[in-house]
Design a protein around this motif. Sequence first.
Motif, mmCIF file in Angstrom:
data_model
loop_
_atom_site.group_PDB
_atom_site.id
_atom_site.type_symbol
_atom_site.label_atom_id
_atom_site.label_comp_id
_atom_site.label_asym_id
_atom_site.label_seq_id
_atom_site.Cartn_x
_atom_site.Cartn_y
_atom_site.Cartn_z
ATOM 1 N N PRO A 281 0.607 -1.370 0.137
ATOM 2 C CA PRO A 281 0.116 0.097 0.139
ATOM 3 C C PRO A 281 1.143 1.556 0.228
ATOM 4 O O PRO A 281 0.479 2.408 -0.086
ATOM 5 C CB PRO A 281 -0.614 -0.031 1.129
ATOM 6 C CG PRO A 281 -0.492 -1.736 1.962
ATOM 7 C CD PRO A 281 0.197 -2.172 0.949
ATOM 8 N N ARG A 282 2.198 1.452 0.915
ATOM 9 C CA ARG A 282 2.557 2.408 0.596
ATOM 10 C C ARG A 282 3.845 2.829 0.025
ATOM 11 O O ARG A 282 5.013 3.258 -0.011
ATOM 12 C CB ARG A 282 3.502 2.811 2.002
ATOM 13 C CG ARG A 282 2.503 2.340 3.335
ATOM 14 C CD ARG A 282 2.685 2.703 4.692
ATOM 15 N NE ARG A 282 1.926 2.502 5.549
ATOM 16 C CZ ARG A 282 2.218 2.735 7.225
ATOM 17 N NH1 ARG A 282 3.014 2.599 7.298
ATOM 18 N NH2 ARG A 282 0.463 2.481 7.834
ATOM 19 N N GLY A 283 3.144 1.698 -1.621
ATOM 20 C CA GLY A 283 3.851 2.253 -2.827
ATOM 21 C C GLY A 283 5.303 1.493 -2.629
ATOM 22 O O GLY A 283 6.023 1.725 -3.877
ATOM 23 N N ILE A 284 5.677 0.820 -2.069
ATOM 24 C CA ILE A 284 7.417 -0.237 -2.073
ATOM 25 C C ILE A 284 6.720 -1.358 -2.983
ATOM 26 O O ILE A 284 6.074 -2.604 -2.855
ATOM 27 C CB ILE A 284 7.807 -0.608 -1.189
ATOM 28 C CG1 ILE A 284 7.763 0.724 0.560
ATOM 29 C CG2 ILE A 284 8.960 -1.495 -0.636
ATOM 30 C CD1 ILE A 284 8.045 0.079 1.738
ATOM 31 N N PRO A 285 7.314 -0.720 -4.523
ATOM 32 C CA PRO A 285 7.284 -2.499 -4.882
ATOM 33 C C PRO A 285 8.929 -3.763 -4.736
ATOM 34 O O PRO A 285 9.658 -3.628 -4.130
ATOM 35 C CB PRO A 285 7.365 -1.902 -6.591
ATOM 36 C CG PRO A 285 8.087 -0.595 -6.163
ATOM 37 C CD PRO A 285 8.416 -0.431 -4.545
ATOM 38 N N PHE A 286 7.662 -5.064 -5.010
ATOM 39 C CA PHE A 286 8.562 -5.718 -4.745
ATOM 40 C C PHE A 286 8.755 -6.472 -6.345
ATOM 41 O O PHE A 286 7.391 -7.136 -7.585
ATOM 42 C CB PHE A 286 7.835 -7.246 -4.745
ATOM 43 C CG PHE A 286 7.674 -6.933 -3.432
ATOM 44 C CD1 PHE A 286 6.435 -6.763 -2.634
ATOM 45 C CD2 PHE A 286 8.722 -8.004 -2.147
ATOM 46 C CE1 PHE A 286 6.225 -6.075 -1.268
ATOM 47 C CE2 PHE A 286 8.896 -7.255 -1.043
ATOM 48 C CZ PHE A 286 7.766 -7.143 -0.244
ATOM 49 N N LEU A 287 9.678 -6.378 -6.756
ATOM 50 C CA LEU A 287 10.769 -6.615 -8.106
ATOM 51 C C LEU A 287 10.746 -8.231 -8.285
ATOM 52 O O LEU A 287 11.819 -8.718 -7.592
ATOM 53 C CB LEU A 287 11.764 -6.444 -8.715
ATOM 54 C CG LEU A 287 11.356 -4.859 -8.183
ATOM 55 C CD1 LEU A 287 12.457 -3.800 -9.132
ATOM 56 C CD2 LEU A 287 10.073 -3.938 -9.234
ATOM 57 N N ILE A 288 10.000 -9.063 -8.885
ATOM 58 C CA ILE A 288 9.846 -10.648 -8.581
ATOM 59 C C ILE A 288 10.653 -11.415 -10.116
ATOM 60 O O ILE A 288 9.830 -11.422 -10.554
ATOM 61 C CB ILE A 288 8.623 -11.230 -8.701
ATOM 62 C CG1 ILE A 288 7.920 -10.033 -7.513
ATOM 63 C CG2 ILE A 288 8.788 -12.676 -8.125
ATOM 64 C CD1 ILE A 288 6.295 -10.390 -7.017
ATOM 65 N N GLU A 289 11.243 -12.444 -10.277
ATOM 66 C CA GLU A 289 11.584 -13.175 -10.609
ATOM 67 C C GLU A 289 11.279 -15.367 -10.085
ATOM 68 O O GLU A 289 11.897 -15.348 -9.128
ATOM 69 C CB GLU A 289 13.245 -13.320 -10.921
ATOM 70 C CG GLU A 289 13.657 -14.721 -12.237
ATOM 71 C CD GLU A 289 15.222 -14.069 -12.464
ATOM 72 O OE1 GLU A 289 16.085 -14.067 -13.676
ATOM 73 O OE2 GLU A 289 15.533 -14.813 -10.937
ATOM 74 N N ILE A 290 10.608 -15.770 -10.989
ATOM 75 C CA ILE A 290 10.513 -17.085 -11.242
ATOM 76 C C ILE A 290 11.247 -17.809 -12.077
ATOM 77 O O ILE A 290 10.756 -17.901 -13.342
ATOM 78 C CB ILE A 290 9.206 -17.083 -10.073
ATOM 79 C CG1 ILE A 290 8.531 -16.152 -9.763
ATOM 80 C CG2 ILE A 290 8.669 -18.611 -10.542
ATOM 81 C CD1 ILE A 290 7.162 -16.711 -9.446
ATOM 82 N N THR A 291 11.286 -18.997 -11.191
ATOM 83 C CA THR A 291 12.159 -20.275 -12.588
ATOM 84 C C THR A 291 12.039 -21.067 -12.045
ATOM 85 O O THR A 291 11.784 -21.804 -11.070
ATOM 86 C CB THR A 291 14.148 -19.756 -12.031
ATOM 87 O OG1 THR A 291 14.326 -18.573 -11.704
ATOM 88 C CG2 THR A 291 14.901 -20.503 -13.197
ATOM 89 N N ALA A 292 11.425 -22.017 -13.160
ATOM 90 C CA ALA A 292 11.110 -23.585 -12.435
ATOM 91 C C ALA A 292 11.021 -23.796 -13.918
ATOM 92 O O ALA A 292 10.952 -23.383 -15.227
ATOM 93 C CB ALA A 292 9.433 -23.650 -12.089
ATOM 94 N N VAL B 53 10.688 -24.635 -7.650
ATOM 95 C CA VAL B 53 10.332 -23.530 -7.982
ATOM 96 C C VAL B 53 11.423 -22.670 -6.998
ATOM 97 O O VAL B 53 11.450 -22.789 -5.974
ATOM 98 C CB VAL B 53 9.014 -22.533 -8.018
ATOM 99 C CG1 VAL B 53 8.430 -21.491 -8.435
ATOM 100 C CG2 VAL B 53 8.135 -23.570 -8.974
ATOM 101 N N LYS B 54 11.636 -21.499 -7.995
ATOM 102 C CA LYS B 54 13.063 -20.579 -7.251
ATOM 103 C C LYS B 54 12.657 -19.184 -7.464
ATOM 104 O O LYS B 54 11.873 -18.739 -8.994
ATOM 105 C CB LYS B 54 14.354 -20.294 -7.864
ATOM 106 C CG LYS B 54 15.489 -19.741 -7.554
ATOM 107 C CD LYS B 54 16.524 -20.229 -8.254
ATOM 108 C CE LYS B 54 18.109 -19.426 -7.830
ATOM 109 N NZ LYS B 54 19.246 -19.668 -8.251
ATOM 110 N N CYS B 55 12.731 -18.511 -6.418
ATOM 111 C CA CYS B 55 11.653 -17.526 -6.719
ATOM 112 C C CYS B 55 13.234 -16.365 -5.581
ATOM 113 O O CYS B 55 13.966 -16.354 -4.520
ATOM 114 C CB CYS B 55 11.352 -17.152 -5.518
ATOM 115 S SG CYS B 55 10.082 -15.505 -5.795
ATOM 116 N N ALA B 56 13.368 -15.524 -7.157
ATOM 117 C CA ALA B 56 14.052 -14.334 -6.227
ATOM 118 C C ALA B 56 13.286 -13.497 -6.476
ATOM 119 O O ALA B 56 11.975 -13.086 -7.469
ATOM 120 C CB ALA B 56 15.257 -14.289 -7.903
#
Length: 897
Positions: free
Chosen positions: A855-866, A873-876
Amino acid sequence: MSGHDSKYFSTTKKGEIPELKEELNSQYKDKRKDAVKKVIAAMTVGKDVSSLFTDVVNCMQTENLELKKLVYLYLINYAKSQPDLAILAVNTFVKDSQDPNPLIRALAVRTMGCIRVDKITEYLCDPLQRCLKDDDPYVRKTAAICVAKLYDINAELVEDRGFLEALKDLISDNNPMVVANAVAALAEIQDSSVRPIFEITSHTLSKLLTALNECTEWGQVFILDSLSRYKAADAREAENIVERVTPRLQHANCAVVLSAVKIILLQMELITSTDVVRNLCKKMAPPLVTLLSAEPEIQYVALRNINLIVQKRPTILAHEIKVFFCKYNDPIYVKMEKLEIMIKLASDRNIDQVLLEFKEYATEVDVDFVRKAVRAIGRCAIKLERAAERCISVLLELIKIKVNYVVQEAIIVIKDIFRRYPNTYESIIATLCESLDTLDEPEAKASMIWIIGEYAERIDNADELLESFLETFPEEPALVQLQLLTATVKLFLKKPTEGPQQMIQAVLNNATVETDNPDLRDRAYIYWRLLSTDPEAAKDVVLAEKPVISDDSNQLDSSLLDELLANISTLSSVYHKPPESFVSRVKAAPRADDEEFADTGETGYSESPSQGVDGASPSSSVGTSSNVPVKHLGAASPPAAAMPDLLGDLMGMDNAIVPVDEPAAPSGPPLPVLLPSTTGQGLQISAQLTRRDGQIYYDISFENGTQSVLDGFMIQFNKNTFGLAAGEPLKVAPLQPGASARTLLQMVPFQNISPGAPNSLLQVAVKNNQQPVWYFNDKIPLHVFFVEDGKMERTSFLEGWKSLPDDHEFTKEFPGSVISSIDATVERLAASNVFFIAKRKNANMDVLYLSAKMPRGIPFLIEITAVVGVPGVKCAVKTANKEMVPLFFESMEALTK
C-alpha cells in the motif's frame, strides 16, 4: 556436540563474524576446532554465518573426526546457497572417500549425497561406485542409502551409471545391515518411480529371510515391509515364509512385531491347512496383547491395527477380550478404541462380562465416553440376537438413573433395536415415554418421535405426545422437523380422528409455507398430495415395511480391509484410510525413451522422512521441506550475480503470455480450521484473510456442534505487524445446533501495530454468550496487502532492478512448489495482485518476471524460475523493503503450491 559445549551458544560480541574468521584461520588446531563449534552453534540458532564458507571449508583438511563432522554439517547447510564455493570442497570429499579410516570414507559419501547441488553430484559418482564395493560393511551400508538420495536428485544418472544393479547386488551381501540398507534404498526408489525397480524373486527371498535374523530392529522392519509385497507361489512357500518370520513376533520393538503380523496375515490367505492357521492365530495373540502394556500412544497405534485384524480374523483375540477392558487411567482416545474392539469381539459366550463393563463405563464422568458406552450396548444387541434382551434390560436400568445424556443416548440405540427386532420389545415404550420432557438433543428427539409415530396404534396418547413436540416445530433442527412431519402423517393414517387431522393440517402448513428448508418442503408437498389424492397409496408409501437394519461392527468393505491389512504398521492402518487418500507422491519423471510412461500421471506413496537437508539456512527456511523428489533440472540456475545481465534483453522477450490486467475473482475453497470442535467444546471456527475489490476481509465460518443455540458472537484481534483490526462488528445470527454460518468481516490495517521484527502471526479472540472466550492463531499472508495497481511497465521494472543494489536481492527455493501450467500460474498470481511482466526460456527452464506493490508504494520485483510440471521453484526478489522479504517468500510459496 557434548553437554559442556553449551558455552558456544552464548556469544554476544559485536564483531562476532570477523572474530570467528580470525579463529578459523588460526595456526592452532584446538582454536580452529572451537571456532567451528561456535559457527555451528550460531547456525543452529538461526544466525547467518554463510560469509565464513571459505574459512570453514579450509578446516576440512584435518585428521580430527569430530572437526570433520562439524565442517561437513556446515557444508550440508550452506552448499545450496553457495554452490560455486561448495565446489571448493569437492577435492577433499573425493580424497576422504579413499581415506584409510572407514568412518571418514562413509562420512564423505553420506555428506556428498546430502548436498543437493548438481555440480557436486557429478563428482559423487566415482566415490560412490567405489564405496558400494568397499571392504568395510559400514561404508557399503552408507553408500546404499546414498544411492536413494542420488536417485531423488538425479534419477537418470543413477540408472546410467548402473547404481541400481549395484544395489541389487548388495542384497546378496554377507553383512545383514548392508542387505537391510540396500532393501530400504530400493524400496524408497521404487516409491518414487513409475517403473518396476525392486521385485523380490524366490532367490532374493531366501537371502532376505536369512538376513532377517541378524539385522538391527529397523533393518528388520525394512526387510519385513519389503517381504510383505511378495506373493508366495503356493501354500508350501507361504508356510515356509511364515515359519521364518514367526520368531520376530517375540521382538521387543513393536514396529517389528506389527510388520511380522502383517506378513503372517497376508501369507495366511494362501495356507490351506486349518491346523496351521489355528496355530498361527494362537501364536499371534500374545504379542498383540503385549503391545497393550506399552505407553498410551503405542497402545493407540496397536489398537487401531488390532481393530483391522479382528475384522479379518476375530478368532485371534476371541479369548483375550479382558485385555481390552478399560483402565481408570487410560486416556480417552485409548478407551474409545478399546470399546470398538470389545464390540467386535463380543459373543454369546462373553456378552455378560462385556455388558457389566459397559454398564460400569456408562456411569463414568467423561460424557463422550459414557455416550459411546451406551451406544456400544445397543450395538451389541443388534449384533447378538440372543443377548438382545439382556442388553435392553441394561439400557432400561441406565434410563432409571435419569442422567440426561445417558437417557438420550439410550433412546437413540433403542430405536435401532426396534428396527432390528420388530414386534419384540415394544412393551418398553411406556418406560421410554416417561423421559419425554428431558429430551433436548436433536438425534434423541428424532428417535423418540420415530418410535411414537411407528407404534402410534399401541400408544394411547400418541397424539398428545406428538403435540407436545409440535409447539416448537419452527425452532426445531431439520432432523427433528423431518421426523415430526413423517410421524404425524403416520399417526393420521393409523388414527384418522379429529385430533390428528388438525395436527396434520398445522404440520403441513408449517412445513410448506413457513420453512425455507427444501428437503422438508418437498417431503411435505409429497405427503400432502398423497393424502389428498389417494390415502391408500399414502399408506403403502408411509407405512411400508422397513428393511431390517444389520450389524455395523465390521463396517469396512472387504477390499478396503485387505488394502489396509497390507499396510499394517503404517499411517494408513492408523487412519483406516488407503494411503493415496492422504499422501500423494509425484513419481520421478520418466526418461525420454520411456514413451509408455510419459503421460500416466501416476502418484504413489512413500513413508520416507522428508529431506531435511535441502540447504536452506535456518533463519530463512519457512517450512519448505518436502517429500516430493526434485527432478534433475539439467542446467543449473543462473547465480544471483548474473541477474542484471540476464535482464538486459528484457525488451526482446517471449510475449506468448498476454499480461493479465484484471485479477481473476478468487475461488472459494474450504476455509482452514483454526479452532477444532474438540477444542471449542463443539464450536468449530474456520477462517482466513482475503482481499476483494481493494479491501481486506476476514472470511470466517462458525459451525455449531453443541446442543444449544449460540449467539452474541464478538471478535477481537491482538496487536500485529500490520496493525490489522476489525473495521465493523461481527455479524452472526444466533446459531442453531448443527447449523453453520459464514461471514465476511471488513478489516482495517495499521490500527494496532506491534513493535519488533515483522512476522505473520495474527492472534484472534472470539466469544459468544454461552461459552468462554476462545483464543487461536492465524497467519497474515502478505499478498492480502498487494494493491491492485502493482503492475509495472517493462522499462520501469528494468530500471528498478538495476537501480537497487545487490544486497537488496534475495533468493529462495520452494522444493514443494510445482508450476503445472504457466498460464494458470500467471492467472492465479494475478488474482492476488502479483502481475506478469514478461517471460523467457533459459535452457529447459521458464523464467517469469512479475511485480507486486504494498500500500505505501514499495514494489517487489520478482523473478520465478521453474521447469513446468517438475517440483522445485526458485524465487528471486529485489526490493527496498528488506524486512518484509521473509514474509514475501512465505506468501509466494503459498501462491505457487
